[in-house]
Design an enzyme around this catalytic site. Structure first.
Site, PDB file in Angstrom:
ATOM      1  N   GLU A 126       5.409   7.037  -4.470  1.00 26.31           N
ATOM      2  CA  GLU A 126       5.041   5.658  -4.837  1.00 26.31           C
ATOM      3  C   GLU A 126       4.245   5.723  -6.122  1.00 26.31           C
ATOM      4  O   GLU A 126       3.340   6.545  -6.249  1.00 26.31           O
ATOM      5  CB  GLU A 126       4.067   5.014  -3.814  1.00 26.31           C
ATOM      6  CG  GLU A 126       4.659   4.526  -2.552  1.00 26.31           C
ATOM      7  CD  GLU A 126       3.580   4.002  -1.581  1.00 26.31           C
ATOM      8  OE1 GLU A 126       2.587   3.374  -2.019  1.00 26.31           O
ATOM      9  OE2 GLU A 126       3.734   4.251  -0.383  1.00 26.31           O
ATOM     10  N   GLU A 129       5.049  -8.276  -1.730  1.00 29.95           N
ATOM     11  CA  GLU A 129       5.009  -8.284  -0.269  1.00 29.95           C
ATOM     12  C   GLU A 129       3.886  -9.226   0.178  1.00 29.95           C
ATOM     13  O   GLU A 129       2.715  -8.857   0.172  1.00 29.95           O
ATOM     14  CB  GLU A 129       4.787  -6.866   0.264  1.00 29.95           C
ATOM     15  CG  GLU A 129       5.956  -5.946  -0.007  1.00 29.95           C
ATOM     16  CD  GLU A 129       5.724  -4.541   0.533  1.00 29.95           C
ATOM     17  OE1 GLU A 129       6.097  -4.278   1.691  1.00 29.95           O
ATOM     18  OE2 GLU A 129       5.152  -3.715  -0.187  1.00 29.95           O
ATOM     19  N   GLU A 183      -2.632  -6.348  -4.083  1.00 30.45           N
ATOM     20  CA  GLU A 183      -1.721  -5.447  -3.364  1.00 30.45           C
ATOM     21  C   GLU A 183      -0.412  -6.141  -2.967  1.00 30.45           C
ATOM     22  O   GLU A 183       0.586  -5.485  -2.674  1.00 30.45           O
ATOM     23  CB  GLU A 183      -2.407  -4.858  -2.131  1.00 30.45           C
ATOM     24  CG  GLU A 183      -3.636  -4.054  -2.542  1.00 30.45           C
ATOM     25  CD  GLU A 183      -4.032  -2.989  -1.545  1.00 30.45           C
ATOM     26  OE1 GLU A 183      -3.177  -2.556  -0.763  1.00 30.45           O
ATOM     27  OE2 GLU A 183      -5.206  -2.603  -1.555  1.00 30.45           O
ATOM     28  N   LYS A 241       1.136  -8.214   2.897  1.00 28.30           N
ATOM     29  CA  LYS A 241       0.292  -7.038   2.718  1.00 28.30           C
ATOM     30  C   LYS A 241      -1.171  -7.417   2.884  1.00 28.30           C
ATOM     31  O   LYS A 241      -1.612  -8.440   2.361  1.00 28.30           O
ATOM     32  CB  LYS A 241       0.492  -6.473   1.301  1.00 28.30           C
ATOM     33  CG  LYS A 241       1.486  -5.344   1.242  1.00 28.30           C
ATOM     34  CD  LYS A 241       0.769  -4.029   1.094  1.00 28.30           C
ATOM     35  CE  LYS A 241       1.477  -2.873   1.734  1.00 28.30           C
ATOM     36  NZ  LYS A 241       2.308  -2.123   0.806  1.00 28.30           N
TER      37      LYS A 241
END
Ligand SMILES: *[C@@H]1O[C@H](CO)[C@@H](O)[C@H](O)[C@H]1NC(C)=O
Ligand SMILES: *[C@@H]1O[C@H](CO)[C@@H](O)[C@H](O)[C@H]1NC(C)=O
Ligand SMILES: *[C@@H]1O[C@H](CO)[C@@H](O)[C@H](O)[C@H]1NC(C)=O
Ligand SMILES: *[C@@H]1O[C@H](CO)[C@@H](O)[C@H](O)[C@H]1NC(C)=O
Length: 348
Positions: free
Chosen positions: A269, A320, A329, A323
């Site tokens: 990642e 997302e 994030e 999250k």
């Protein structure tokens, strides 16, 4: 979201190709892939997502779970996968009998995706940092899965590993000083031993973004974004112009200090957010991700291993929205939900 909306979305996903990142496929390049995180309630159907991935020429994808529909959507596409075994499954896989592990693997993975599309199985993610309760299960689960793969004669083509967070190393400045955190050393040494013995990669999640926002007094934005003209950090005979290389080499040094040389590293990642945080913007994300892609395309290694290009998985395909943690994030997505992202990345 209603069914009609989802169908509308999938049509636009297939038809729009405005993304400017180009995922190279020529030989002599290190593999570059993308993470397909699904901690969201608004994502397009997996089949639409697979079309988006294909139409952008992306050949490697990391999944974080073994959702059957998602796995099936990749079947026959030629896209090679890193399949994630969620942390919650580790106690089961660590304690399962050989036959149980084998049938688990067959019915949950190979029933949905041919073995020749599976590049890696990532057993847990950042377990030592996030789920220390599962720490003792990591190596046992890996060894059980290895036996099952061996029964299937797949240990040459499918490698097992367990992605680690940067926090497993301490004293990472300069990189040659890095050591594994003493608190997790007893768990990480058997893992690295396994990786060494089985010629599997050490998997690391590398986020210069976090280092930058948490240490702005010491880390310049240019150093984090690969824009530094100077070799900012001297380390004996080596010098570093970017934090990505320094982070990867810190893991390499830590492995060498516990006696294992030559274990390859895969960056499972890496990414940069586009909003809701300091230095989070489309432009900064585009510069960061563009440089990771370009370096893989050019097969550029790190100062400690200049001859080996960095295989890396950009985080993330989409934002997302579920999250937890800091707001930024949620915003690592490279593609919008409509399949479009104005990410100007210059490859020249
Ligand atoms: C995917 O994996 C298969 C089997 O290991 C391999 O033959 C193929 O070249 C790989 N594809 C890519 C794009 O690397
Ligand atoms: C096992 O797989 C290898 C390729 O990785 C192949 O050459 C060999 O023939 C296979 N062995 C058996 C017993 O199928
Ligand atoms: C780069 O290095 C040169 C010479 O060592 C120095 O004069 C300059 O200020 C440095 N630039 C940056 C941005 O650090
Ligand atoms: C990148 O981040 C820096 C630091 O927060 C910010 O000042 C700058 O405006 C950003 N650059 C762009 C082009 O968004």
């Amino acid at each position: 979201m209603s069914t009609i909306n989802i169908q509308h979305l999938s049509l636009s996903l297939i038809s729009i190709h405005l993304l400017l990142i180009i995922f190279p496929s020529s030989t002599g390049a290190a593999p570059i892939g993308i993470c397909y995180g699904r901690v969201a309630n608004n994502l397009p159907r997996p089949s639409s997502v697979v079309n988006l991935i294909k139409s952008n020429g992306i050949k490697y994808v990391r999944l974080f779970d073994i959702d059957p529909t998602t796995l099936k959507s990749f079947s026959g596409t030629g896209i090679n996968l890193t399949i994630g075994v969620p942390n919650e499954l580790l106690p089961f896989l660590a304690n399962a009998k050989e036959a149980t592990t084998l049938s688990w693997l067959q019915s949950n993975v190979f029933a949905h995706i041919p073995a020749n599309q599976v590049r890696y199985i990532a057993v847990g993610n950042e377990v030592f940092l996030k789920d220390p309760f599962y720490t003792p299960h990591v190596i046992t689960a890996i060894l059980n899965l290895y036996q099952a793969l061996k029964t299937l004669n797949l240990t040459n083509s499918i490698k097992l590993s367990s992605p680690q967070a940067a926090s497993v190393v301490t004293n990472s400045y300069p990189p040659s000083a890095a050591t594994f955190d003493p608190y997790i050393e007893s768990a990480i040494i058997p893992l690295v031993q396994y990786l060494y013995d089985s010629r599997s990669p050490f998997m690391v999640n590398v986020y210069p973004y976090f280092s930058y926002i948490n240490n702005k007094n010491h880390v310049s934005l240019d150093y984090a974004l690969f824009k530094s003209k100077n070799n900012t950090v001297r380390d004996g005979a080596l010098s570093y112009s970017n934090l990505f290389d320094a982070s990867v080499d810190a893991f390499v040094s830590a492995m060498e200090k516990v006696g294992f040389e030559g274990v390859p590293v895969v960056v499972t990642e890496t990414g940069w957010p586009t909003k809701a945080g300091e230095a989070a913007s489309d432009e900064n994300a585009s510069v960061y991700n563009g440089n990771v892609v370009r370096r893989a395309a050019d097969d550029v290694g790190t100062p400690r291993r200049p001859e080996t290009g960095m295989e890396a998985y950009l985080f993330d395909l989409f934002d997302e929205n579920k999250k937890g943690g800091e707001e930024y994030e949620k915003h690592f997505g490279i593609f919008g939900l409509d399949g479009v992202k104005a990410y100007d990345i210059d490859f020249n």
